[in-house]
Design an enzyme around this catalytic site. Structure first.
Site, PDB file in Angstrom:
ATOM      1  N   LEU A   1      14.896 -18.819 -50.490  1.00  0.00           N
ATOM      2  CA  LEU A   1      14.394 -17.770 -51.373  1.00  0.00           C
ATOM      3  C   LEU A   1      15.574 -16.903 -51.825  1.00  0.00           C
ATOM      4  O   LEU A   1      16.411 -16.525 -50.999  1.00  0.00           O
ATOM      5  CB  LEU A   1      13.375 -16.899 -50.628  1.00  0.00           C
ATOM      6  CG  LEU A   1      12.673 -15.924 -51.575  1.00  0.00           C
ATOM      7  CD1 LEU A   1      11.553 -16.631 -52.331  1.00  0.00           C
ATOM      8  CD2 LEU A   1      12.123 -14.727 -50.832  1.00  0.00           C
TER       9      LEU A   1
ATOM     10  N   ARG B   1     -13.498 -26.055 -57.031  1.00  0.00           N
ATOM     11  CA  ARG B   1     -12.331 -26.691 -56.431  1.00  0.00           C
ATOM     12  C   ARG B   1     -11.991 -28.015 -57.112  1.00  0.00           C
ATOM     13  O   ARG B   1     -12.791 -28.952 -57.112  1.00  0.00           O
ATOM     14  CB  ARG B   1     -12.581 -26.919 -54.941  1.00  0.00           C
ATOM     15  CG  ARG B   1     -11.336 -27.374 -54.201  1.00  0.00           C
ATOM     16  CD  ARG B   1     -11.572 -27.528 -52.699  1.00  0.00           C
ATOM     17  NE  ARG B   1     -10.339 -27.963 -52.043  1.00  0.00           N
ATOM     18  CZ  ARG B   1      -9.872 -29.215 -52.098  1.00  0.00           C
ATOM     19  NH1 ARG B   1     -10.539 -30.157 -52.734  1.00  0.00           N
ATOM     20  NH2 ARG B   1      -8.731 -29.525 -51.495  1.00  0.00           N
TER      21      ARG B   1
ATOM     22  N   HIS C   1      -8.074 -30.161 -58.086  1.00  0.00           N
ATOM     23  CA  HIS C   1      -6.614 -30.009 -58.049  1.00  0.00           C
ATOM     24  C   HIS C   1      -6.047 -29.589 -59.408  1.00  0.00           C
ATOM     25  O   HIS C   1      -5.120 -28.801 -59.490  1.00  0.00           O
ATOM     26  CB  HIS C   1      -5.946 -31.305 -57.596  1.00  0.00           C
ATOM     27  CG  HIS C   1      -6.112 -31.570 -56.127  1.00  0.00           C
ATOM     28  ND1 HIS C   1      -7.331 -31.672 -55.520  1.00  0.00           N
ATOM     29  CD2 HIS C   1      -5.198 -31.749 -55.145  1.00  0.00           C
ATOM     30  CE1 HIS C   1      -7.170 -31.894 -54.220  1.00  0.00           C
ATOM     31  NE2 HIS C   1      -5.876 -31.944 -53.968  1.00  0.00           N
TER      32      HIS C   1
ATOM     33  N   LYS D   1       8.275 -17.969 -54.564  1.00  0.00           N
ATOM     34  CA  LYS D   1       7.671 -17.202 -53.459  1.00  0.00           C
ATOM     35  C   LYS D   1       6.160 -17.445 -53.481  1.00  0.00           C
ATOM     36  O   LYS D   1       5.403 -16.658 -54.043  1.00  0.00           O
ATOM     37  CB  LYS D   1       8.039 -15.720 -53.623  1.00  0.00           C
ATOM     38  CG  LYS D   1       7.992 -14.921 -52.328  1.00  0.00           C
ATOM     39  CD  LYS D   1       8.795 -13.655 -52.462  1.00  0.00           C
ATOM     40  CE  LYS D   1       8.520 -12.635 -51.379  1.00  0.00           C
ATOM     41  NZ  LYS D   1       8.828 -13.020 -50.004  1.00  0.00           N
TER      42      LYS D   1
ATOM     43  N   GLU E   1      17.830 -20.419 -43.721  1.00  0.00           N
ATOM     44  CA  GLU E   1      17.441 -19.004 -43.695  1.00  0.00           C
ATOM     45  C   GLU E   1      16.428 -18.790 -42.578  1.00  0.00           C
ATOM     46  O   GLU E   1      16.040 -19.740 -41.897  1.00  0.00           O
ATOM     47  CB  GLU E   1      16.844 -18.587 -45.048  1.00  0.00           C
ATOM     48  CG  GLU E   1      15.599 -19.372 -45.454  1.00  0.00           C
ATOM     49  CD  GLU E   1      15.037 -18.990 -46.833  1.00  0.00           C
ATOM     50  OE1 GLU E   1      15.311 -17.886 -47.334  1.00  0.00           O
ATOM     51  OE2 GLU E   1      14.278 -19.824 -47.389  1.00  0.00           O
TER      52      GLU E   1
ATOM     53  N   ARG F   1      11.751 -11.670 -59.866  1.00  0.00           N
ATOM     54  CA  ARG F   1      11.451 -12.820 -59.008  1.00  0.00           C
ATOM     55  C   ARG F   1       9.994 -13.243 -59.147  1.00  0.00           C
ATOM     56  O   ARG F   1       9.675 -14.438 -59.129  1.00  0.00           O
ATOM     57  CB  ARG F   1      11.809 -12.493 -57.550  1.00  0.00           C
ATOM     58  CG  ARG F   1      11.764 -13.706 -56.642  1.00  0.00           C
ATOM     59  CD  ARG F   1      12.337 -13.435 -55.277  1.00  0.00           C
ATOM     60  NE  ARG F   1      11.609 -12.400 -54.567  1.00  0.00           N
ATOM     61  CZ  ARG F   1      12.008 -11.847 -53.423  1.00  0.00           C
ATOM     62  NH1 ARG F   1      13.163 -12.222 -52.877  1.00  0.00           N
ATOM     63  NH2 ARG F   1      11.292 -10.926 -52.827  1.00  0.00           N
TER      64      ARG F   1
HETATM   65  C1  LIG Z   1      11.827 -17.187 -46.662  1.00  0.00           C
HETATM   66  C2  LIG Z   1      12.380 -15.849 -47.033  1.00  0.00           C
HETATM   67  N1  LIG Z   1      13.707 -15.718 -47.226  1.00  0.00           N
HETATM   68  C3  LIG Z   1      14.254 -14.528 -47.534  1.00  0.00           C
HETATM   69  C4  LIG Z   1      13.486 -13.396 -47.648  1.00  0.00           C
HETATM   70  C5  LIG Z   1      14.142 -12.070 -47.951  1.00  0.00           C
HETATM   71  O1  LIG Z   1      13.862 -11.643 -49.251  1.00  0.00           O
HETATM   72  P1  LIG Z   1      13.935 -10.111 -49.650  1.00  0.00           P
HETATM   73  O2  LIG Z   1      15.307  -9.634 -49.294  1.00  0.00           O
HETATM   74  O3  LIG Z   1      13.694 -10.110 -51.110  1.00  0.00           O
HETATM   75  O4  LIG Z   1      12.869  -9.415 -48.868  1.00  0.00           O
HETATM   76  C6  LIG Z   1      12.098 -13.473 -47.476  1.00  0.00           C
HETATM   77  C7  LIG Z   1      11.271 -12.283 -47.645  1.00  0.00           C
HETATM   78  O5  LIG Z   1      10.072 -12.331 -47.611  1.00  0.00           O
HETATM   79  C8  LIG Z   1      11.530 -14.729 -47.168  1.00  0.00           C
HETATM   80  O6  LIG Z   1      10.213 -14.863 -46.963  1.00  0.00           O
END
Ligand SMILES: Cc1ncc(COP(=O)(O)O)c(C=O)c1O
Length: 280
Positions: free
Chosen positions: A203, A99, A101, A146, A179, A52
């Protein structure tokens, strides 16, 4: 057994670790992260976390950092700290540059890690379940990456706490339930599980993946499909999944009980099955 930081190859006490003020993670949120936990002295599902991280870095067009180098750094820090139940926060930024962009021509990636002991969630949350509120999802369109840009998550979590709840659940303006602020979400209806499909709007959680695998092995029916707030409220059971969250039952949403308001049998079973994998 100290809690430790790692910065670009050097391990040090956390209070000694400092990054320059022109780090792009600090100025622009131009950084990605991971969070890996260990149980009983073993890092849990490290490889999928590395996958990831690679996905996140590639999506932001970071210059490549060899996977082997990242893995070795994590393992070295983990060995040095010698904490059996550790959480390792890994953050890689595009680097330090005046700094602007536009991507800097010659900045080097900044590689930071912070290793701390994990403080387990209160047992009562797992036994009795937690309360959640729903909030509008105001996040950007690439939640599959992430990144450290977590302001909507921070504000939603705080809103939940101020409402006396444990967490918030993001619901799109178009109605889809997405989520939690740091977890994925599952609902259970008539013994079948439903969770949001893997798109750019959530995510791809490692715990989510493990749960899907557990369900497959156990012959439980799971659908990766969209569902709305009405389906959420009408679910028999709801739970959140995440690295520290594990399987966390949600028994109240927006002040309404889910099912009979108690932790349901499927959630309990999945929690046990996840603990089995952790133990094994
Ligand atoms: C927005 C979000 N969704 C889902 C998850 C769960 O991911 P994981 O099972 O890999 O910890 C996280 C974990 O940080 C997150 O920040």
């Amino acid at each position: 057994m100290p809690e430790l930081a790692y910065l670009n190859g050097t391990i040090m006490p956390i209070e000694n670790a400092a990054v320059p003020v022109e780090d792009r993670g600090y100025n622009f949120g131009d950084a990605v992260y991971e969070y890996v936990a260990s149980y009983n002295g073993r890092l849990f599902y490290l490889e999928p976390h590395l996958d990831r991280l690679e996905h996140s870095m590639a999506a932001l067009a970071f210059p490549p950092l060899p996977r082997e180098k990242i893995r070795t750094a994590i393992e070295t820090l983990f060995a040095e700290a010698a904490i059996d139940r550790a959480g390792i926060y890994i953050q890689i930024s595009r680097g330090v540059a005046p700094r602007d962009h536009a991507f800097p021509a010659d900045a080097e990636l900044q590689f930071l890690m912070i290793l701390r002991r994990v403080h387990e969630k209160p047992a009562v949350l797992r036994d009795k379940g937690a309360a959640a509120i729903t909030v509008t999802d105001i996040r950007w369109g690439r939640c599959d990456i992430k990144t450290v840009q977590l302001l909507p998550n921070v504000l939603a979590k705080q809103q939940a706490l101020e409402a006396g709840a444990y967490d918030a659940i993001f619901v799109a303006e178009t109605g889809e339930v997405r989520e939690g602020t740091s977890s994925n979400l599952f609902i259970i209806k008539d013994q079948s599980l439903i969770t949001h499909p893997l798109t750019q709007r959530i995510l791809p959680g490692i715990t989510r993946m493990i749960i899907l695998d557990i369900c497959k092995a156990a012959g439980l029916s799971v659908e990766e499909a969209y569902f709305d707030k009405a389906a959420l409220y009408a679910a028999d059971e709801v739970f959140m999944s995440g690295t520290i969250t594990e399987v966390l039952p949600i028994t109240r949403i927006d002040d309404k009980p889910i099912g009979d308001g108690a932790v349901g049998p499927v959630t309990r079973r999945l929690n046990r099955d996840l603990l089995d994998r952790i133990g094994g």
